[in-house]
Scaffold this motif. Structure first.
Motif, PDB file in Angstrom:
ATOM      1  N   LYS A  96       0.793  -1.192  -0.068  1.00  0.00           N
ATOM      2  CA  LYS A  96       0.153  -0.033   0.061  1.00  0.00           C
ATOM      3  C   LYS A  96       0.650   1.146   0.017  1.00  0.00           C
ATOM      4  N   LEU A  97       0.553   2.272  -0.812  1.00  0.00           N
ATOM      5  CA  LEU A  97       1.363   3.398  -1.035  1.00  0.00           C
ATOM      6  C   LEU A  97       0.217   4.443  -1.361  1.00  0.00           C
ATOM      7  N   PRO A  98       0.908   5.846  -1.342  1.00  0.00           N
ATOM      8  CA  PRO A  98      -0.108   7.070  -1.610  1.00  0.00           C
ATOM      9  C   PRO A  98      -0.279   7.150  -2.923  1.00  0.00           C
ATOM     10  N   ILE A  99      -1.698   7.590  -3.034  1.00  0.00           N
ATOM     11  CA  ILE A  99      -1.783   8.296  -4.392  1.00  0.00           C
ATOM     12  C   ILE A  99      -1.015   9.763  -4.466  1.00  0.00           C
ATOM     13  N   LYS A 100      -0.580   9.977  -5.692  1.00  0.00           N
ATOM     14  CA  LYS A 100      -0.016  11.289  -5.962  1.00  0.00           C
ATOM     15  C   LYS A 100      -0.511  11.990  -7.235  1.00  0.00           C
ATOM     16  N   LEU A 101      -0.650  13.353  -7.241  1.00  0.00           N
ATOM     17  CA  LEU A 101      -1.079  14.250  -8.083  1.00  0.00           C
ATOM     18  C   LEU A 101       0.025  15.094  -8.413  1.00  0.00           C
ATOM     19  N   GLN A 102       0.330  15.286  -9.701  1.00  0.00           N
ATOM     20  CA  GLN A 102       1.534  15.884 -10.228  1.00  0.00           C
ATOM     21  C   GLN A 102       1.393  17.216 -10.665  1.00  0.00           C
ATOM     22  N   ASP A 103       2.528  18.106 -10.027  1.00  0.00           N
ATOM     23  CA  ASP A 103       2.812  19.344 -10.606  1.00  0.00           C
ATOM     24  C   ASP A 103       3.557  19.515 -11.656  1.00  0.00           C
ATOM     25  N   HIS A 104       3.107  19.427 -12.922  1.00  0.00           N
ATOM     26  CA  HIS A 104       3.889  19.640 -14.098  1.00  0.00           C
ATOM     27  C   HIS A 104       3.805  21.036 -14.562  1.00  0.00           C
ATOM     28  N   ALA A 105       3.399  22.079 -13.795  1.00  0.00           N
ATOM     29  CA  ALA A 105       3.757  23.558 -14.041  1.00  0.00           C
ATOM     30  C   ALA A 105       2.364  23.800 -14.811  1.00  0.00           C
ATOM     31  N   SER A 106       1.326  23.125 -15.215  1.00  0.00           N
ATOM     32  CA  SER A 106       0.143  23.674 -15.695  1.00  0.00           C
ATOM     33  C   SER A 106      -1.154  23.827 -14.786  1.00  0.00           C
ATOM     34  N   LEU A 107      -2.196  24.679 -14.884  1.00  0.00           N
ATOM     35  CA  LEU A 107      -3.088  24.967 -14.157  1.00  0.00           C
ATOM     36  C   LEU A 107      -3.937  24.079 -14.338  1.00  0.00           C
ATOM     37  N   VAL A 108      -4.041  22.781 -13.820  1.00  0.00           N
ATOM     38  CA  VAL A 108      -4.917  21.823 -14.019  1.00  0.00           C
ATOM     39  C   VAL A 108      -5.758  21.794 -12.828  1.00  0.00           C
TER      40      VAL A 108
END
Length: 249
Positions: free
Chosen positions: A227-239
Motif C-alpha cells: 500500500k502506497l499513496p496516490i500522487k497528483l503531479q505538479d507539471h507546471a500546468s493549471l490543471v
C-alpha cells in the motif's frame, strides 16, 4: 473438467438431501454481499468510499516532505500551484477503485505535452521513483505521442480512443486498479492491471502494467510496499481537480 469447489460442495449437500429442488443445486446464499448505497449518480461517492477531496480543503493531502498541500482551493475544486511540487494522499492504498474529476485550463498555452499536463500516480513509489501513472493532459485537438496523451498509462499503453472534452470542461476518470504482488524474493508474482473509463468511455481494458514509470528508458518493476499513496503531479500546468473518492478493493 474439474468443477469449482463451491459446486462440488453443493453437490455433496444435494446428495445428502434428495428433496432439494433441482434449481437449488446451484444457488449460493452465503456469504451475502454487503449493502452499499451507490448515491444518486455515478459521480456520487458510494457509502463505502473514502472521500479524498470534499470541495473544502486539502487536509487529506501533503507534499512529499510532509508539509500541508499548498495548491489553491476555491469554489469546490483545487488547482495545481506551479512550483510547489506534487501532492500525496495521507492514506495509502493498494488495489482500488478511484474516481477523480479534472479540468484543463481554459486559456490554451503551448501544445503537445506542454498543454494541461498533470498525472495521477497509483501507488506512488516514493523510493526509488514514481509509481504507475495515468496521464492527465489536454488532448482535445492536441496531438502528441499516443502513449502520452490523456488516459494513457504513461509511456506504456495508448488509450483505446480519445474521449477528451474541450479545455474548461470538467472530465472524469473512473479507474479500477489491481496492485502488483511480489514474492519474498522481490520478484513479480502478479503484475498490476488497470481499467479506465474516461468521461464514461472505456479507454483502458484490463491493461497490464509492465513496471513503474520511467521518463527515459523502459518501465520496470521494483518491489515495494503493498500500500502506497496516490500522487497528483505538479507539471507546471493549471490543471484543476474535484470530487475525488476511492474504494479499497
Amino acid at each position: 473438467m474439474l468443477l469449482p469447489l463451491c459446486f462440488l460442495a453443493i453437490g455433496i449437500i444435494y446428495s445428502q438431501d434428495a428433496k432439494m429442488s433441482a434449481w437449488e443445486l446451484t444457488e449460493i446464499w452465503d456469504p451475502e454481499p454487503e449493502v452499499v448505497n451507490p448515491g444518486n449518480s455515478f459521480r456520487d461517492a458510494p457509502s463505502d468510499a473514502i472521500v479524498l477531496f470534499d470541495g473544502l480543503n486539502l487536509d487529506k493531502w501533503v507534499h512529499k516532505n510532509g508539509d500541508p498541500a499548498k495548491w489553491d482551493v476555491k469554489d469546490g475544486f483545487f488547482t495545481v500551484k506551479p512550483g510547489t511540487g506534487d501532492i500525496l494522499s495521507r492514506d495509502v492504498f493498494g488495489s482500488c477503485q478511484l474516481h477523480i474529476e479534472f479540468m484543463s485550463p481554459i486559456n490554451i498555452e503551448g501544445n503537445g505535452q506542454d498543454r494541461g499536463n498533470s498525472g495521477i500516480f497509483l501507488m506512488d513509489n516514493i523510493e526509488p521513483g514514481d509509481g504507475y501513472e495515468v496521464q492527465v493532459l489536454d488532448s482535445y485537438n492536441n496531438r502528441t505521442y499516443s502513449n502520452g496523451q490523456a488516459g494513457s498509462i504513461y509511456k506504456q499503453h495508448t488509450p483505446l480512443v480519445n474521449s477528451s472534452k474541450k479545455p474548461g470542461e470538467w472530465q472524469t476518470y473512473d479507474i479500477i486498479f489491481k496492485a502488483p504482488v511480489f514474492n519474498k524474493n522481490g520478484e513479480v508474482e502478479s503484475p498490476a492491471y488497470v481499467t479506465i473509463l474516461h468521461n464514461g468511455v472505456l479507454i483502458q481494458n484490463n491493461s497490464q502494467i509492465v513496471g513503474h514509470i520511467e521518463h527515459i528508458g523502459y518501465p520496470k518493476y521494483e518491489a515495494h510496499s503493498s500500500k502506497l499513496p496516490i500522487k497528483l503531479q505538479d507539471h507546471a500546468s493549471l490543471v484543476s481537480f474535484r470530487n475525488i473518492w476511492i474504494r479499497k478493493l
